[in-house]
Design an enzyme around this catalytic site. Structure first.
Site, PDB file in Angstrom:
ATOM      1  N   SER A  56       0.801  -1.233   0.000  1.00  0.00           N
ATOM      2  CA  SER A  56       0.000   0.000   0.000  1.00  0.00           C
ATOM      3  C   SER A  56       0.830   1.276   0.000  1.00  0.00           C
ATOM      4  CB  SER A  56      -0.949   0.020   1.196  1.00  0.00           C
ATOM      5  OG  SER A  56      -2.002  -0.870   0.956  1.00  0.00           O
TER       6      SER A  56
ATOM      7  N   LYS B 223       0.381   3.379  -2.955  1.00  0.00           N
ATOM      8  CA  LYS B 223      -0.781   4.279  -3.102  1.00  0.00           C
ATOM      9  C   LYS B 223      -0.391   5.750  -2.961  1.00  0.00           C
ATOM     10  CE  LYS B 223      -3.758   0.574  -1.436  1.00  0.00           C
ATOM     11  NZ  LYS B 223      -4.446  -0.010  -0.283  1.00  0.00           N
TER      12      LYS B 223
ATOM     13  N   TYR C 243      -3.554  -2.245 -10.590  1.00  0.00           N
ATOM     14  CA  TYR C 243      -3.503  -2.092  -9.126  1.00  0.00           C
ATOM     15  C   TYR C 243      -2.605  -3.155  -8.476  1.00  0.00           C
ATOM     16  CZ  TYR C 243      -4.972  -2.338  -4.267  1.00  0.00           C
ATOM     17  OH  TYR C 243      -4.959  -2.394  -2.886  1.00  0.00           O
TER      18      TYR C 243
ATOM     19  N   TYR D 265      -4.847   3.734   8.017  1.00  0.00           N
ATOM     20  CA  TYR D 265      -6.189   3.145   8.121  1.00  0.00           C
ATOM     21  C   TYR D 265      -6.797   3.411   9.489  1.00  0.00           C
ATOM     22  CZ  TYR D 265      -3.858   1.109   4.238  1.00  0.00           C
ATOM     23  OH  TYR D 265      -3.125   0.959   3.121  1.00  0.00           O
TER      24      TYR D 265
ATOM     25  N   VAL E 125       1.274  -3.745   3.731  1.00  0.00           N
ATOM     26  CA  VAL E 125       1.254  -5.053   4.391  1.00  0.00           C
ATOM     27  C   VAL E 125       2.526  -5.870   4.146  1.00  0.00           C
ATOM     28  CG1 VAL E 125      -1.263  -5.330   4.633  1.00  0.00           C
ATOM     29  CG2 VAL E 125      -0.124  -6.134   2.547  1.00  0.00           C
TER      30      VAL E 125
HETATM   31  O1  DON Z   1      -4.787  -4.872  -2.028  1.00  0.00           O
HETATM   32  C1  DON Z   1      -4.240  -5.339  -1.050  1.00  0.00           C
HETATM   33  O2  DON Z   1      -4.861  -5.889  -0.161  1.00  0.00           O
HETATM   34  C2  DON Z   1      -2.749  -5.245  -0.954  1.00  0.00           C
HETATM   35  N1  DON Z   1      -2.180  -5.277  -2.274  1.00  0.00           N
HETATM   36  C3  DON Z   1      -2.307  -3.967  -0.293  1.00  0.00           C
HETATM   37  C4  DON Z   1      -2.846  -3.810   1.097  1.00  0.00           C
HETATM   38  C5  DON Z   1      -1.978  -3.026   2.006  1.00  0.00           C
HETATM   39  O3  DON Z   1      -0.764  -2.952   1.898  1.00  0.00           O
HETATM   40  C6  DON Z   1      -2.654  -2.429   3.163  1.00  0.00           C
HETATM   41  N2  DON Z   1      -1.704  -1.813   4.049  1.00  0.00           N
HETATM   42  N3  DON Z   1      -1.459  -1.862   5.183  1.00  0.00           N
END
Ligand code: DON
Length: 304
Positions: free
Chosen positions: A63, A66, A188, A240, A258
């Site tokens: 993330s 983003k 994405y 978040y 993550v």
């Molecule tokens: O879309 C997802 O779930 C992962 N590619 C990214 C989620 C993420 O990194 C949330 N962060 N803490």
């Protein structure tokens, strides 16, 4: 201030926190990452850098991507971007579906998955080679040609991306995605699967320290006002539903992923990145959050 000594001390101080979180396992390719790794890098506004641990080991930025896609989309759409995505904290998990339905397909902010998918759609609909656009931008900002898309991680996300597919389809039903759903998801997943190391990250976010200027790309990538706004969105939405706790304990605008990375900035002063793969319940690096808290406590440097 002896920043190297402070980073060395932090690496020692966080040792008791290893083993208390869990590596993300909802993306199987990430579950294989060894949990005991740690890195931290710091870059001051004058370009001086410090690091400790595996600061040159690439990891999946997830993330954190983003942040870079938001910068690109702000450049493409300007203020009109905010007709398609909000800028309020969600108070929900990053991959939650519930709010999107009752808020008529306008995601709360560009950092939850729903908002990031809308941002991806903006980029995809304005790019000749959409799957490469974010990775190319990251390479320019970090100055590292080795930053690449880990195809195994991207594929793993596709195979287990039921929630993201649900979000994208719901967005499409509200006409807040204009492109083909699968193509948007492909872009994405690829941007989330970009690999960078902690030194790359502190270099790449320098525009958020230096009023929009990238010393590595040697150009203004955001206006000063846009840089201020991205920092505001990081402070209020970057972690978040753990964002309030993070502001309380660390006190810096930041973005997590993550993969266990967190990048944070003190505008005008420095950028800092940390990587430790074990996550807390909200999906943020457990050791990484503790390390950043120690940094702002030991140095007295935070936005507050
Ligand atoms: O879309 C997802 O779930 C992962 N590619 C990214 C989620 C993420 O990194 C949330 N962060 N803490």
């Amino acid at each position: 201030m002896d920043f190297q000594k402070i980073l060395d001390e932090i690496q020692e101080d966080v040792q008791p926190y290893f083993g208390k979180g869990a590596v993300a396992d909802y993306i199987p390719a990430l579950a294989r990452v060894s949990p005991d790794q740690f890195a931290m890098a710091l870059r001051l506004a004058d370009g001086t850098e410090y690091s400790v641990g595996s600061a040159e080991t690439p990891f999946s930025i997830q993330s954190i991507s983003k942040l870079f896609s938001l910068m690109l989309a702000m450049d493409i759409m300007g203020e009109d971007l905010w007709t398609r995505v909000g800028r309020e904290p969600s108070g929900t998990a990053f991959n939650s579906l519930v709010q999107l339905e009752y808020e008529n397909g306008i995601p709360r902010n560009p950092f939850i998955n729903a908002g990031a998918i809308v941002v991806t759609d903006v980029i995809a609909s304005h790019s000749a080679n959409a799957p490469r656009r974010v990775a190319d931008f990251v390479r320019q900002l970090s100055g590292n040609d080795q930053n690449r898309v880990d195809e195994e991680v991207a594929l793993s996300e596709w195979e287990h991306g039921y929630r993201n597919a649900a979000l994208a389809n719901l967005l499409r039903s509200f006409n807040n995605i204009t492109g083909d759903v699968d193509s948007v998801l492909d872009v994405y997943f690829r941007q989330c699967a970009i690999t960078m190391n902690c030194l790359d990250l502190v270099r790449a976010v320098q525009p958020l320290v230096l009023g929009g200027h990238s010393p590595i790309a040697n150009r203004q990538v955001l206006t000063q006002r846009e840089a201020k706004r991205v920092n505001a969105i990081m402070l209020t939405c970057g972690l978040y539903d753990a964002v309030g706790n993070f502001a309380y304990s660390v006190g810096l605008p930041a973005k997590s992923g993550v993969g266990g990375g967190i990048v944070a900035v003190l505008p005008g002063q420095f950028s800092i990145a940390v990587w430790a793969p074990e996550l807390d319940a909200a999906g943020n690096s457990l050791v990484g959050t503790r390390a950043l808290e120690l940094f702002t406590t030991k140095t007295g440097l935070s936005i507050f």
